[in-house]
Design a protein around this motif. Structure first.
Motif, short mmCIF file in Angstrom:
data_model
loop_
_atom_site.label_atom_id
_atom_site.label_comp_id
_atom_site.label_asym_id
_atom_site.label_seq_id
_atom_site.Cartn_x
_atom_site.Cartn_y
_atom_site.Cartn_z
N HIS A 100 0.94 -1.30 0.00
CA HIS A 100 -0.02 0.16 -0.09
C HIS A 100 0.71 1.46 0.04
O HIS A 100 1.61 1.54 0.94
N HIS A 144 0.86 5.61 -1.89
CA HIS A 144 0.29 6.54 -2.85
C HIS A 144 1.48 7.38 -3.29
O HIS A 144 2.09 8.36 -2.77
N HIS A 175 -9.28 1.54 2.35
CA HIS A 175 -8.82 2.00 3.38
C HIS A 175 -10.04 1.45 4.36
O HIS A 175 -11.26 1.67 4.44
N HIS A 221 -4.84 -0.69 6.38
CA HIS A 221 -4.84 -0.12 7.79
C HIS A 221 -5.42 -1.12 8.88
O HIS A 221 -4.77 -1.54 9.75
N ASP A 261 2.26 3.01 3.19
CA ASP A 261 1.33 4.34 2.94
C ASP A 261 2.48 5.29 2.30
O ASP A 261 3.41 4.85 1.80
ZN LIG Z 1 -3.48 4.91 1.88
#
Ligand SMILES: [Zn+2]
Length: 389
Positions: A61, A63, A200, A257, A310
């Motif tokens: 995961h 971004h 998420h 998460h 993340d």
């Molecule tokens: Zn995220």
């Protein structure tokens, strides 16, 4: 030319660790053979290392397109404030965004990461991914609270998806608090069975409060952005127990998460009998919420656990080894044999990249990392990593 690498231990992940194991790789890093001391071909030159050889990591995961936000968002203010800050800070010069993504991609590769599950809201990361040594699965996020915009939002995401490798891209819902029930239903109708979903989940207790009682900071957030939330009804249970049934039953779902996922929630997920992966992002959880998921209940009650970093908006590094260090520091009872699976093969399976990545197996090109300064297979802050292939 064939390279033979050996170390104190070789950990193939999908088979038992081999003491003084030897791994043969060709020029391209494809595994040709795995041997123990007795079965290794005679008269070959073996490069020997001190430490443990493992396959490359999988970052389930990230971004990438938020990489320019490194150090920009204040820490430990909770998810709702974090989202507000990202919304007001993410706009930046195209060059700055691009350079930051290029740098982040290089750092991830140097940190031993072989593949990334990457969330996007735009096409800006497409060029970086095309040129990268890392394999990416791109998840195009859909957000939409207003019921009337559901179809339009799905079409927009499809349009963005075209810019990415069609084999390794899918559209996904961003989070239960950012999508209307109507959008969930329209999404369910619009995707094929092989579309991997990455959402998420329970990153904040505020999400549970919203679904359980229709109270908390998300309501303030909705009024800030001018969304009335009149149609939203309290469900008297945690978010996952409500929205899971809105998702299509046959698609793989990566829940990301899970910071506020309870044992009851895990039971619920298991009883649904679906293809679910739980992705933990401990450093981002500490950054945003100053909290960690109840990792021990995950270890005991869920098999498909993966690890993600993340983005650099909520992390100061993009390193799966750093995530492992945090997990092992806070949960000393964790077994590295298990967490290594989380950091490699499980992420590869989650992203459908396990045919070539995630374990040391003949025919795969999984990358090869050396972990140094390990003591009795323990991950401590002293452990360092070197990329061998
Ligand atoms: Zn995220």
């Amino acid at each position: 030319m064939v390279h033979y690498y050996s170390a104190d231990y070789v950990m193939p992940v999908t088979s038992s660790p081999i003491k003084n194991g030897v791994i043969a790789m060709d020029e391209n890093g494809t595994v040709l053979g795995i041997y123990d001391n007795d079965s290794v071909p005679k008269n070959v030159e073996i490069e020997r290392f001190k430490g443990v050889l493992i396959p490359g990591f999988i970052n389930a995961h990230c971004h990438l397109e938020l990489s320019h936000l490194l150090g920009k968002i204040p820490q430990k203010q909770g998810l709702v404030k974090f989202i507000t800050e990202v919304m007001s800070n993410r706009g930046a010069d195209e060059d700055i965004v691009y350079e930051a993504m290029v740098a982040a991609d290089k750092v991830m590769y140097a940190n031993g990461i072989q593949a990334v599950g990457d969330h996007v809201n735009s096409t800006v990361s497409a060029k970086v991914k095309e040129a990268s040594k890392i394999a990416y699965h791109t998840f195009v996020e859909i957000l939409g609270l207003r019921e009337e915009e559901a179809i339009e939002k799905i079409d927009e995401a499809r349009e963005i998806e075209f810019s990415f490798d069609s084999e390794h891209a899918s559209i996904t819902l961003h989070a239960p608090y950012s999508c209307s029930k109507v959008l969930f239903k329209a999404f369910k109708k619009s995707i094929s069975d092989d579309n991997i979903i990455s959402i998420h989940n329970q990153e904040s207790e505020e999400e549970n409060k919203l679904f359980r009682y229709k109270t908390g900071e998300f309501l303030d957030f909705y009024s800030q952005i001018g969304f009335p939330a009149d149609d939203f009804k309290a469900q008297a249970r945690n978010s996952i127990q409500t929205y899971m049934s809105y998702l299509p039953a046959r698609n793989r779902v990566i829940l990301v998460h899970n910071t506020y996922t309870s044992l009851k929630d895990l039971d619920f997920i298991r009883r649904m009998g679906r293809d679910v992966f739980l992705c933990l992002c401990p450093k981002a959880n500490l950054y945003i919420e100053d909290a960690l998921p109840k990792v021990s209940i995950f270890e005991q009650n869920a098999s498909n656990i993966a690890i993600g970093t993340d983005s650099l908006a909520s992390n100061d590094t993009l390193s799966i080894l750093d995530e492992l260090k945090v997990l092992h520091r806070h949960f000393p009872e964790l077994d590295f044999n298990k967490t290594l699976k989380w950091a490699t093969i499980n992420g590869a399976k989650a992203l459908s990249l396990d045919e070539g990545l995630g374990s040391l197996e003949v025919g795969k090109t999984p990358g090869l990392l050396l972990l140094k300064n390990m003591n009795h297979f323990k991950i401590t802050d002293k452990v360092e990593m070197e990329r061998i292939a």
